[in-house]
Design a protein around this motif. Sequence first.
Motif, PDB file in Angstrom:
ATOM      1  N   ALA A 238      23.123  48.329  36.608  1.00 43.30           N
ATOM      2  CA  ALA A 238      23.161  47.712  37.935  1.00 43.30           C
ATOM      3  C   ALA A 238      23.139  46.188  37.836  1.00 43.30           C
ATOM      4  O   ALA A 238      23.888  45.501  38.537  1.00 43.30           O
ATOM      5  CB  ALA A 238      21.974  48.212  38.760  1.00 43.30           C
ATOM      6  N   ALA A 239      22.279  45.645  36.954  1.00 45.54           N
ATOM      7  CA  ALA A 239      22.230  44.192  36.777  1.00 45.54           C
ATOM      8  C   ALA A 239      23.555  43.646  36.245  1.00 45.54           C
ATOM      9  O   ALA A 239      24.033  42.583  36.682  1.00 45.54           O
ATOM     10  CB  ALA A 239      21.089  43.821  35.833  1.00 45.54           C
ATOM     11  N   ALA A 240      24.169  44.380  35.316  1.00 51.72           N
ATOM     12  CA  ALA A 240      25.459  43.940  34.773  1.00 51.72           C
ATOM     13  C   ALA A 240      26.543  43.959  35.841  1.00 51.72           C
ATOM     14  O   ALA A 240      27.380  43.039  35.917  1.00 51.72           O
ATOM     15  CB  ALA A 240      25.850  44.830  33.599  1.00 51.72           C
ATOM     16  N   LEU A 241      26.550  44.990  36.684  1.00 52.12           N
ATOM     17  CA  LEU A 241      27.557  45.057  37.748  1.00 52.12           C
ATOM     18  C   LEU A 241      27.391  43.921  38.757  1.00 52.12           C
ATOM     19  O   LEU A 241      28.379  43.304  39.195  1.00 52.12           O
ATOM     20  CB  LEU A 241      27.463  46.416  38.454  1.00 52.12           C
ATOM     21  CG  LEU A 241      27.916  47.638  37.652  1.00 52.12           C
ATOM     22  CD1 LEU A 241      27.672  48.909  38.450  1.00 52.12           C
ATOM     23  CD2 LEU A 241      29.380  47.523  37.267  1.00 52.12           C
ATOM     24  N   VAL A 242      26.154  43.646  39.127  1.00 51.38           N
ATOM     25  CA  VAL A 242      25.917  42.571  40.091  1.00 51.38           C
ATOM     26  C   VAL A 242      26.311  41.219  39.504  1.00 51.38           C
ATOM     27  O   VAL A 242      26.975  40.400  40.164  1.00 51.38           O
ATOM     28  CB  VAL A 242      24.441  42.575  40.536  1.00 51.38           C
ATOM     29  CG1 VAL A 242      24.120  41.344  41.382  1.00 51.38           C
ATOM     30  CG2 VAL A 242      24.139  43.838  41.326  1.00 51.38           C
ATOM     31  N   GLN A 243      25.921  40.970  38.254  1.00 51.96           N
ATOM     32  CA  GLN A 243      26.262  39.695  37.634  1.00 51.96           C
ATOM     33  C   GLN A 243      27.771  39.547  37.441  1.00 51.96           C
ATOM     34  O   GLN A 243      28.333  38.456  37.606  1.00 51.96           O
ATOM     35  CB  GLN A 243      25.541  39.562  36.294  1.00 51.96           C
ATOM     36  CG  GLN A 243      25.604  38.183  35.681  1.00 51.96           C
ATOM     37  CD  GLN A 243      24.911  37.132  36.537  1.00 51.96           C
ATOM     38  OE1 GLN A 243      23.944  37.418  37.224  1.00 51.96           O
ATOM     39  NE2 GLN A 243      25.438  35.907  36.495  1.00 51.96           N
ATOM     40  N   THR A 244      28.425  40.646  37.118  1.00 60.64           N
ATOM     41  CA  THR A 244      29.886  40.608  36.992  1.00 60.64           C
ATOM     42  C   THR A 244      30.542  40.298  38.331  1.00 60.64           C
ATOM     43  O   THR A 244      31.514  39.519  38.408  1.00 60.64           O
ATOM     44  CB  THR A 244      30.398  41.947  36.446  1.00 60.64           C
ATOM     45  OG1 THR A 244      29.780  42.218  35.183  1.00 60.64           O
ATOM     46  CG2 THR A 244      31.904  41.926  36.266  1.00 60.64           C
ATOM     47  N   GLY A 245      30.032  40.885  39.399  1.00 64.73           N
ATOM     48  CA  GLY A 245      30.563  40.578  40.718  1.00 64.73           C
ATOM     49  C   GLY A 245      30.367  39.120  41.101  1.00 64.73           C
ATOM     50  O   GLY A 245      31.253  38.498  41.707  1.00 64.73           O
ATOM     51  N   ILE A 246      29.224  38.559  40.726  1.00 68.07           N
ATOM     52  CA  ILE A 246      28.987  37.135  41.001  1.00 68.07           C
ATOM     53  C   ILE A 246      29.968  36.252  40.248  1.00 68.07           C
ATOM     54  O   ILE A 246      30.525  35.286  40.796  1.00 68.07           O
ATOM     55  CB  ILE A 246      27.528  36.773  40.650  1.00 68.07           C
ATOM     56  CG1 ILE A 246      26.571  37.484  41.614  1.00 68.07           C
ATOM     57  CG2 ILE A 246      27.318  35.265  40.712  1.00 68.07           C
ATOM     58  CD1 ILE A 246      25.111  37.336  41.243  1.00 68.07           C
ATOM     59  N   GLU A 247      30.217  36.577  39.000  1.00 69.72           N
ATOM     60  CA  GLU A 247      31.160  35.781  38.200  1.00 69.72           C
ATOM     61  C   GLU A 247      32.583  35.894  38.742  1.00 69.72           C
ATOM     62  O   GLU A 247      33.344  34.911  38.739  1.00 69.72           O
ATOM     63  CB  GLU A 247      31.106  36.213  36.739  1.00 69.72           C
ATOM     64  CG  GLU A 247      29.781  35.931  36.043  1.00 69.72           C
ATOM     65  CD  GLU A 247      29.460  34.447  35.987  1.00 69.72           C
ATOM     66  OE1 GLU A 247      30.412  33.616  36.018  1.00 69.72           O
ATOM     67  OE2 GLU A 247      28.275  34.092  35.941  1.00 69.72           O
TER      68      GLU A 247
END
Length: 335
Positions: A238-247
Motif C-alpha cells: 500500500a505504501a509503495a502504491l501511494v508513493q508511486t501515485g505521488i511520483e
Amino acid sequence: MAGIAILLDLYRKNPSFCSQESFHSSGFFSASAAAASAAATVVAGTPFASRFLFGNPKVSHCDAAAAFPEDYISNVQRLSEDIVKNVKNLKNDALKYAVKEYKVELKPLYSAFELRPFAMTTLRSFLMFYLPLLEPATNVEEDDEDFLQDTPKEQHVDLVVPFKKSVKQIIRETTVVTTRRVLERLAVIYVSQRMAWKLLKDVAKSAVRKSQRGLPTTIYFFRVSRTTFRGHLLGVVAAALVQTGIEIYRCFCRKTNSEESDEVNLTEQTKLLGKKISDITIRCGASLVFASIGAGIGAVLFHPSVGQWIGCAAGDLAGPIIVSVCLEKAFHVNL
C-alpha cells in the motif's frame, strides 16, 4: 372315545335310535353322526388335521426360572465400559483431525479516520516537522566582531512550511491505511481463505502463540520472521502504491509547467519517473525484509509481543537506510 360317548348318550335318551328302520330312514343323520364321531376321534387323538402332511409338530418348552451365568453382569459392565472408551477415542480423534477454520476479521474501511488513529497520525506528523524548529541555531565559527556585538541578529522562523508538510504527511498516511484496507478486501475475494487469514492475522498475537509451543530458537525465529513478512506485506504494498501515485502526479505537474520541447521533456521525465519507481521498489523491499528479520530478533531476545513490534518498527526504519548506503558504496547509486 368321544364319538363313542356321544353315541351312547343318544342311545340312552332314545332307545329306538338304533332300530333298523329308524336308523336307515335317516341317512343324513347317520352320515352326520359318523362324520361327527370320526372328527371327534381325530381331534382327540391328534393336535391338527394336517398331521399326515406336516408331521408331528415340535413344541419348545421355556423355563422362565432359569438362572443367568455368574459372569453375565460383569460382562455387560465391561462391554459398556469398552463402548464408552471407544466413543471418547472417536471424539478425541475427531477433534485432532478436524478441519481448521480460518476466521478472517476485516477492519473497517475508513479505520484511519477514527478518533484515536487519526489523532495519533496528526500528532506524529506535527511533531515530525515542528520539533526541528525548537533546536537552537548555533554558529560554531564566530568572529571576534560578532562576539563583541551586543544585539544578535534575529532569525525569522517560518511556521507555514512545516504546517503544509504536516498536512501532506497526514494525507499520505491516511491514504496508505485506506489503501491497505482495500487490498485486504481484495485479498479476501481473490485468494484462498487460508492465505487471506495469514495476510490479515495479528502478528504480535501469533508470536505469543508460537512462543508457547516450546520451539527451538532457530525455528521460532524463522517462523516469527515468516509470519511478520506475510502480515507486513499488504502495508508495504500500500505504501509503495501511494508513493508511486505521488511520483506520477509530480511527473505530470513538471511536464505541464516545463517550457522545454515536448520530446526532450517527455524523455527526461520518463527516465526520472522510472528511476523514482525503482527506488521506491528497492526501499519498500528492504523495509519488508529488514522488518521481518528485526521482528524475529526482537521476539527471540525480548518479549514475544513487544519485542516483535519493536523489532519490526526498527527494521522498517533501518532497512531503506542500510540498503541505500550499501548501494552507494558498492555501485555508486544514490537512492
